[in-house]
Design a protein around this motif. Structure first.
Motif, PDB file in Angstrom:
ATOM      1  N   ALA A  64       0.882  -1.361  -0.120  1.00 50.06           N
ATOM      2  CA  ALA A  64       0.141  -0.166  -0.076  1.00 50.06           C
ATOM      3  C   ALA A  64       0.835   1.127   0.017  1.00 50.06           C
ATOM      4  CB  ALA A  64      -0.976   0.000   1.178  1.00 50.06           C
ATOM      5  N   ASP A  65       2.098   1.232   0.749  1.00 52.81           N
ATOM      6  CA  ASP A  65       2.631   2.532   0.676  1.00 52.81           C
ATOM      7  C   ASP A  65       3.242   2.800  -0.462  1.00 52.81           C
ATOM      8  OD1 ASP A  65       4.411   0.113   0.986  1.00 52.81           O
ATOM      9  OD2 ASP A  65       5.973   1.324   1.974  1.00 52.81           O
ATOM     10  N   HIS A  66       3.786   1.482  -1.538  1.00 54.69           N
ATOM     11  CA  HIS A  66       4.253   2.019  -2.810  1.00 54.69           C
ATOM     12  C   HIS A  66       3.132   2.760  -3.655  1.00 54.69           C
ATOM     13  CE1 HIS A  66       8.021   0.096  -1.835  1.00 54.69           C
ATOM     14  NE2 HIS A  66       7.863  -1.148  -2.086  1.00 54.69           N
ATOM     15  N   VAL A  67       1.963   2.135  -3.452  1.00 52.59           N
ATOM     16  CA  VAL A  67       0.824   2.776  -4.467  1.00 52.59           C
ATOM     17  C   VAL A  67       0.544   4.028  -3.779  1.00 52.59           C
ATOM     18  CG1 VAL A  67      -1.480   2.367  -5.336  1.00 52.59           C
ATOM     19  CG2 VAL A  67       0.024   0.280  -4.754  1.00 52.59           C
ATOM     20  N   ALA A  68       0.538   4.205  -2.535  1.00 56.23           N
ATOM     21  CA  ALA A  68       0.209   5.649  -1.982  1.00 56.23           C
ATOM     22  C   ALA A  68       1.284   6.827  -2.500  1.00 56.23           C
ATOM     23  CB  ALA A  68       0.379   5.337  -0.547  1.00 56.23           C
ATOM     24  N   GLN A  69       2.513   6.215  -2.529  1.00 52.51           N
ATOM     25  CA  GLN A  69       3.418   7.238  -3.124  1.00 52.51           C
ATOM     26  C   GLN A  69       3.258   7.719  -4.376  1.00 52.51           C
ATOM     27  OE1 GLN A  69       5.814   8.455  -1.092  1.00 52.51           O
ATOM     28  NE2 GLN A  69       6.529   9.800  -2.691  1.00 52.51           N
ATOM     29  N   VAL A  70       2.777   6.845  -5.133  1.00 51.60           N
ATOM     30  CA  VAL A  70       2.367   7.148  -6.587  1.00 51.60           C
ATOM     31  C   VAL A  70       1.135   8.094  -6.690  1.00 51.60           C
ATOM     32  CG1 VAL A  70       1.409   6.110  -8.938  1.00 51.60           C
ATOM     33  CG2 VAL A  70       3.304   4.943  -7.803  1.00 51.60           C
ATOM     34  N   GLU A  71       0.066   7.870  -5.905  1.00 54.25           N
ATOM     35  CA  GLU A  71      -0.938   8.593  -5.650  1.00 54.25           C
ATOM     36  C   GLU A  71      -0.638   9.851  -5.067  1.00 54.25           C
ATOM     37  OE1 GLU A  71      -4.070   8.059  -6.731  1.00 54.25           O
ATOM     38  OE2 GLU A  71      -4.142   5.980  -6.867  1.00 54.25           O
ATOM     39  N   LEU A  72       0.327  10.257  -4.224  1.00 50.84           N
ATOM     40  CA  LEU A  72       0.653  11.345  -3.822  1.00 50.84           C
ATOM     41  C   LEU A  72       1.367  12.116  -4.753  1.00 50.84           C
ATOM     42  CD1 LEU A  72       1.795  10.497  -0.110  1.00 50.84           C
ATOM     43  CD2 LEU A  72      -0.064  12.004  -0.710  1.00 50.84           C
ATOM     44  N   VAL A  73       2.239  11.498  -5.505  1.00 48.58           N
ATOM     45  CA  VAL A  73       2.906  12.273  -6.706  1.00 48.58           C
ATOM     46  C   VAL A  73       1.596  12.972  -7.601  1.00 48.58           C
ATOM     47  CG1 VAL A  73       4.378  12.127  -8.659  1.00 48.58           C
ATOM     48  CG2 VAL A  73       5.204  11.061  -6.564  1.00 48.58           C
ATOM     49  N   ARG A  74       0.846  12.244  -7.805  1.00 51.94           N
ATOM     50  CA  ARG A  74      -0.239  12.701  -8.574  1.00 51.94           C
ATOM     51  C   ARG A  74      -1.021  13.791  -7.985  1.00 51.94           C
ATOM     52  NH1 ARG A  74      -5.581   9.444 -10.879  1.00 51.94           N
ATOM     53  NH2 ARG A  74      -5.706  10.264 -12.960  1.00 51.94           N
ATOM     54  N   CYS A  75      -1.244  13.913  -6.723  1.00 55.94           N
ATOM     55  CA  CYS A  75      -1.858  14.703  -6.123  1.00 55.94           C
ATOM     56  C   CYS A  75      -1.161  16.235  -5.940  1.00 55.94           C
ATOM     57  CB  CYS A  75      -2.109  14.368  -4.728  1.00 55.94           C
ATOM     58  SG  CYS A  75      -3.565  12.960  -4.496  1.00 55.94           S
ATOM     59  N   ALA A  76       0.267  15.811  -5.909  1.00 59.20           N
ATOM     60  CA  ALA A  76       0.994  17.117  -5.828  1.00 59.20           C
ATOM     61  C   ALA A  76       1.010  18.042  -6.979  1.00 59.20           C
ATOM     62  CB  ALA A  76       2.608  16.620  -5.351  1.00 59.20           C
ATOM     63  N   ALA A  77       0.912  16.974  -8.140  1.00 62.33           N
ATOM     64  CA  ALA A  77       1.032  17.925  -9.536  1.00 62.33           C
ATOM     65  C   ALA A  77      -0.448  18.538  -9.521  1.00 62.33           C
ATOM     66  CB  ALA A  77       1.017  16.681 -10.485  1.00 62.33           C
ATOM     67  N   GLN A  78      -1.348  18.050  -8.944  1.00 59.79           N
ATOM     68  CA  GLN A  78      -2.648  18.761  -9.027  1.00 59.79           C
ATOM     69  C   GLN A  78      -2.481  19.882  -8.140  1.00 59.79           C
ATOM     70  OE1 GLN A  78      -5.292  15.543  -7.741  1.00 59.79           O
ATOM     71  NE2 GLN A  78      -5.822  14.575  -9.860  1.00 59.79           N
ATOM     72  N   VAL A  79      -2.041  19.887  -7.102  1.00 60.37           N
ATOM     73  CA  VAL A  79      -1.934  20.891  -6.056  1.00 60.37           C
ATOM     74  C   VAL A  79      -1.127  22.147  -6.663  1.00 60.37           C
ATOM     75  CG1 VAL A  79      -1.034  21.857  -3.972  1.00 60.37           C
ATOM     76  CG2 VAL A  79      -2.365  19.790  -4.101  1.00 60.37           C
ATOM     77  N   ALA A  80      -0.177  21.713  -7.319  1.00 53.03           N
ATOM     78  CA  ALA A  80       0.747  22.797  -8.295  1.00 53.03           C
ATOM     79  C   ALA A  80      -0.213  23.587  -9.270  1.00 53.03           C
ATOM     80  CB  ALA A  80       1.935  21.980  -8.923  1.00 53.03           C
ATOM     81  N   SER A  81      -1.299  22.728  -9.651  1.00 55.73           N
ATOM     82  CA  SER A  81      -2.194  23.352 -10.447  1.00 55.73           C
ATOM     83  C   SER A  81      -3.534  24.064  -9.965  1.00 55.73           C
ATOM     84  CB  SER A  81      -2.354  22.588 -11.901  1.00 55.73           C
ATOM     85  OG  SER A  81      -1.273  21.905 -12.265  1.00 55.73           O
ATOM     86  N   LEU A  82      -3.579  23.970  -8.782  1.00 61.94           N
ATOM     87  CA  LEU A  82      -4.367  24.487  -7.987  1.00 61.94           C
ATOM     88  C   LEU A  82      -5.919  23.659  -8.044  1.00 61.94           C
ATOM     89  CD1 LEU A  82      -4.066  28.297  -8.465  1.00 61.94           C
ATOM     90  CD2 LEU A  82      -3.203  26.937  -6.419  1.00 61.94           C
ATOM     91  N   VAL A  83      -5.583  22.402  -8.407  1.00 61.26           N
ATOM     92  CA  VAL A  83      -6.673  21.417  -8.406  1.00 61.26           C
ATOM     93  C   VAL A  83      -6.552  20.859  -6.891  1.00 61.26           C
ATOM     94  CG1 VAL A  83      -7.668  19.488  -9.558  1.00 61.26           C
ATOM     95  CG2 VAL A  83      -6.495  21.304 -10.975  1.00 61.26           C
TER      96      VAL A  83
END
Length: 209
Positions: A64-83
């Protein structure tokens, strides 16, 4: 003259003794990097396909921690774009995420009160403590930090301008349009019609018009 072949053989043997990293790691990183890049450039379909590939590589580990890391990277890109979408993919894995991952998720969500800074990536610790965004060298990390500041309600006008400049220099259409939108709203609220018009012209260019 036999010493050179023997030395080469010894070096090769030494290299062979080190196990290569599993394929899934390189595959996941390559797909995730491509997904983030396409997302920032506004190529949504390509980004989604690459993200699915990265996630599939990590789910194969059953970790789960490996998959969570991938999800967090995606979320970070969204936050950078104010999503800001509450990272539903990560939320489903939060119970089995690491403490550092949970801290980073809270940071992205602008939940900074009581945050253990020691658990955050180094470049983001200073931001929570009031450090300047321009001290973050990596463009994506700088935009992520700006987005987190925005969500936390702590960003200054200079930080907004820096986010615009950062996205512009990198040619990242999605965050550029988002941050220009913030600038436009601020200009409208201030009654600065000249600035608002200039920003709107820039948004049209960035939008490909």
């Amino acid at each position: 003259m036999k010493t050179i072949p023997l030395l080469i053989a010894a070096l090769l043997a030494g290299c062979a003794s080190k196990p290569l990293p599993p394929d899934w790691q390189a595959n996941a990183k390559g797909a995730l990097d491509a997904s983030v890049d396409d997302y920032l450039k506004g190529h949504t379909a390509a980004s989604n396909a690459e993200f699915r590939e990265a996630r599939a590589e990590t789910t194969a580990t059953g970790r789960a921690d490996h998959v969570a890391q991938v999800e967090l990277v995606r979320c970070a890109a969204q936050v950078a774009s104010l999503v800001f979408e509450d990272c539903p993919g990560y939320a489903a894995l939060a119970l089995d995420a690491t403490p550092a991952q949970r801290a980073y998720a809270a940071y992205l969500a602008g939940q900074w009160d009581g945050l253990d800074l020691a658990l955050l990536p180094e470049q983001h610790r200073a931001v929570v403590g009031g450090g300047a965004l321009e001290n973050i060298a990596d463009p994506l990390a700088r935009l992520v930090a700006a987005g987190a500041q925005f969500k936390a309600g702590r960003i200054a006008p200079a930080g907004i301008a820096l986010a615009v400049d950062t996205a512009s220099i990198q040619g990242w259409r999605r965050p550029l349009l988002a941050w220009l939108g913030v600038q436009a709203k601020r200009a409208e609220a201030a009654g600065d019609t000249a600035a608002q018009a200039a920003i709107e012209r820039r948004r049209k260019i960035a939008g490909g018009l």
